[in-house]
Scaffold this active site. Sequence first.
Site, PDB file in Angstrom:
ATOM      1  N   ASP A  80       0.881  -1.216  -0.099  1.00  0.00           N
ATOM      2  CA  ASP A  80       0.064  -0.127  -0.036  1.00  0.00           C
ATOM      3  C   ASP A  80       1.004   1.104  -0.051  1.00  0.00           C
ATOM      4  OD1 ASP A  80      -2.226   1.589   0.664  1.00  0.00           O
ATOM      5  OD2 ASP A  80      -1.766   1.608   2.564  1.00  0.00           O
ATOM      6  N   ASP A 127      -0.355   5.049   1.173  1.00  0.00           N
ATOM      7  CA  ASP A 127      -0.742   5.908   2.142  1.00  0.00           C
ATOM      8  C   ASP A 127      -0.501   5.179   3.547  1.00  0.00           C
ATOM      9  OD1 ASP A 127      -2.975   8.126   0.853  1.00  0.00           O
ATOM     10  OD2 ASP A 127      -1.504   7.223  -0.302  1.00  0.00           O
TER      11      ASP A 127
END
EC number: 3.1.3.3
Length: 224
Positions: free
Chosen positions: A25, A27
């Site tokens: 991922d 963020d």
Amino acid sequence: MSERVSGARASGLLAAKGPGLLVMDVDSTLIEQEVIELIAEHAGSRAQVAEITGRAMRGELDFEASLRERVATLAGLPVEVLDEVVAQTRLTRGAVELIEELHASGCRVGIVSGGFEEVAAPLAARLGIDHVAANRLEVADGRLTGRVEGRVVDREVKTRLLRQWARADGVEMERTVAVGDGANDLGMIAAAGLGIAFDAKPVVVRQAPAAVHVRDLRAVLELL
């Protein structure tokens, strides 16, 4: 097991041959911030957006619906704001070292983001990342419209991309690793040969086979 990591370590084919593909991922994983909150700061909607983001990452809200609600608050912002946000992003400690070590061992690296391509793509280019996928903000007359173009990168899309990239790279799924912090990462965490919760929300730590409890991506290597 150290205080930095817990749960399963690499085993079987992953331990024997090493990882062939790691997907993470963006963020709050690859970078320290939530990009949509940085953009929302310019629109005066950061508090509202942060509250919705938190609920979505804890799995309390449908991700796609929550994303569209948050993006709607950005309508009217000049597109130049995105360049400022790119400059504001800070890599999580150990990100460069993790990627360099993986590449040195022959492992491919991908990033999948429920955030935005306008930020993820420059990060990928800067770090030499092999695969990148994120949402794209719609722009008209030099301003954000408050809408997302095309498909939304949600839990199902992240999982599908992990499998797609593994096939493209000729990597067995047992040799894949997925790293994330939010509920929308749980699909790829479950599908990977080793799924790792990174400084994650409680719902992710409970369901992930392994977890990193410090904000240092080099700790991922301890599990590999």
